[in-house]
Scaffold this active site. Structure first.
Site, mmCIF file in Angstrom:
data_model
loop_
_atom_site.group_PDB
_atom_site.id
_atom_site.type_symbol
_atom_site.label_atom_id
_atom_site.label_comp_id
_atom_site.label_asym_id
_atom_site.label_seq_id
_atom_site.Cartn_x
_atom_site.Cartn_y
_atom_site.Cartn_z
ATOM 1 N N LYS A 191 0.830 -1.211 0.000
ATOM 2 C CA LYS A 191 0.000 0.000 0.000
ATOM 3 C C LYS A 191 0.864 1.260 0.000
ATOM 4 C CE LYS A 191 -2.250 -0.806 3.857
ATOM 5 N NZ LYS A 191 -1.643 -2.070 4.301
ATOM 6 N N ARG A 222 -9.440 1.036 9.006
ATOM 7 C CA ARG A 222 -8.861 -0.249 9.407
ATOM 8 C C ARG A 222 -9.932 -1.189 9.955
ATOM 9 N NH1 ARG A 222 -3.259 0.495 8.795
ATOM 10 N NH2 ARG A 222 -2.073 -1.130 9.849
ATOM 11 N N ARG A 242 11.777 -6.154 4.549
ATOM 12 C CA ARG A 242 11.399 -4.754 4.337
ATOM 13 C C ARG A 242 12.271 -3.814 5.168
ATOM 14 N NH1 ARG A 242 5.223 -2.671 4.436
ATOM 15 N NH2 ARG A 242 5.353 -2.664 6.703
ATOM 16 N N ARG A 280 11.375 -1.856 10.762
ATOM 17 C CA ARG A 280 10.392 -1.490 11.777
ATOM 18 C C ARG A 280 10.241 -2.631 12.775
ATOM 19 N NH1 ARG A 280 5.260 0.531 8.390
ATOM 20 N NH2 ARG A 280 4.258 -0.853 9.878
ATOM 21 N N ARG A 327 -0.207 -9.216 13.183
ATOM 22 C CA ARG A 327 -0.831 -8.140 12.388
ATOM 23 C C ARG A 327 -1.732 -8.721 11.293
ATOM 24 N NH1 ARG A 327 3.835 -4.482 10.347
ATOM 25 N NH2 ARG A 327 2.178 -3.093 9.672
HETATM 26 P P1 AMP Z 1 0.835 0.699 8.980
HETATM 27 O O1 AMP Z 1 2.023 1.568 8.815
HETATM 28 O O2 AMP Z 1 -0.364 1.184 8.198
HETATM 29 O O3 AMP Z 1 1.127 -0.754 8.748
HETATM 30 O O4 AMP Z 1 0.390 0.829 10.518
HETATM 31 C C1 AMP Z 1 1.244 0.459 11.560
HETATM 32 C C2 AMP Z 1 0.479 0.392 12.863
HETATM 33 O O5 AMP Z 1 -0.122 1.656 13.137
HETATM 34 C C3 AMP Z 1 -0.681 -0.590 12.908
HETATM 35 O O6 AMP Z 1 -0.263 -1.911 13.196
HETATM 36 C C4 AMP Z 1 -1.524 0.006 14.022
HETATM 37 O O7 AMP Z 1 -0.956 -0.263 15.302
HETATM 38 C C5 AMP Z 1 -1.384 1.494 13.769
HETATM 39 N N1 AMP Z 1 -2.418 2.014 12.831
HETATM 40 C C6 AMP Z 1 -2.225 2.543 11.588
HETATM 41 N N2 AMP Z 1 -3.384 2.926 11.040
HETATM 42 C C7 AMP Z 1 -4.341 2.621 11.952
HETATM 43 C C8 AMP Z 1 -5.759 2.765 11.980
HETATM 44 N N3 AMP Z 1 -6.436 3.269 10.923
HETATM 45 N N4 AMP Z 1 -6.428 2.340 13.092
HETATM 46 C C9 AMP Z 1 -5.773 1.829 14.151
HETATM 47 N N5 AMP Z 1 -4.447 1.650 14.195
HETATM 48 C C10 AMP Z 1 -3.725 2.042 13.110
#
Ligand code: AMP
Length: 213
Positions: free
Chosen positions: A13, A88, A123, A156, A167
């Site tokens: 994404k 989400r 990654r 990360r 996740r």
């Molecule tokens: P991402 O970078 O999108 O993979 O997000 C990393 C982490 O951020 C996720 O595992 C969640 O802990 C938090 N996170 C990101 N976007 C959301 C969201 N829309 N709702 C809740 N937690 C989020």
């Protein structure tokens, strides 16, 4: 144009959002980046969410929605934006519609779980400019160094294998229902997220261009 990108963690994404946002002149809004920024700035909120994010759980809807609402009011969003990582869950999708109205298109990047773990363990990201790489599939020109700004790349904490598995579980339980949610609204476009990154970008851009005419 206002877009949403859906896909499990590691589906690509972020990578695709960068290309699409540049092509159409849209703001790229990653809620994960907004949250990581709070952590990097050591704000009160950042301290509160550090552990939740490292464990791979979702941060509360209220916190994320508030950050998002603040972000979409910024100037660069006037021409539209692409949401990467939001909504989400169905509650967030409902909240999005209630506060910002209908999105124009939702792109769902499909990748099977089996492929994700290998992808994510390789990654690496730039802590300065946010550019993402993969050691095998999308390596930087110089190993471990960002092409864009020369910063040392990092992994990360939530890309560690055990956390990735968790996740994926969270994704299947909480996020995947929004695929049907947007399908019913007839704004969902599914794209196969396995293969050449540039070809996937070209497919998405082609769909959005014909829609945008
Ligand atoms: P991402 O970078 O999108 O993979 O997000 C990393 C982490 O951020 C996720 O595992 C969640 O802990 C938090 N996170 C990101 N976007 C959301 C969201 N829309 N709702 C809740 N937690 C989020």
């Amino acid at each position: 144009m206002r877009l949403v990108l859906i896909g499990c963690p590691g589906a690509g994404k972020g990578t695709q959002a960068k290309v699409i946002s540049k092509h159409f002149g849209l703001a790229h809004i990653s809620t994960g980046d907004l949250l990581r920024n709070e952590i990097a700035q050591k704000t009160e909120l950042g301290l509160k969410i550090t552990h939740i994010m490292e464990s791979g759980k979702l941060v509360s809807d209220e916190i994320v929605s508030e950050l998002l609402m603040k972000r979409v009011k910024e100037d660069d969003c006037k021409n539209g934006y692409i949401l990467d990582g939001y909504p989400r869950n169905v509650a967030q999708a409902d909240n999005l519609e209630k506060t910002l109205g209908n999105m124009d298109k939702v792109i769902y990047i499909q990748v099977e779980d089996g492929i994700i773990i290998e992808r994510m363990s390789g990654r690496r990201g730039c802590p300065k400019c946010g550019q993402m790489y993969h050691e095998k599939y999308n390596p930087p020109k110089k190993a471990g160094i960002c092409n864009e700004c020369g910063t040392q790349l990092v992994q990360r904490k939530d890309d560690v294998e055990e956390t990735v598995k968790h996740r994926l579980e969270v994704y299947h339980n909480e996020t995947s229902p929004i695929i049907e949610y947007y399908d019913k609204k007839h704004i969902l476009y599914k794209v196969n997220g396995v293969g050449d990154i540039d070809k996937i970008s070209a497919e998405i851009i082609g769909v959005l261009e014909s829609f945008n005419k």
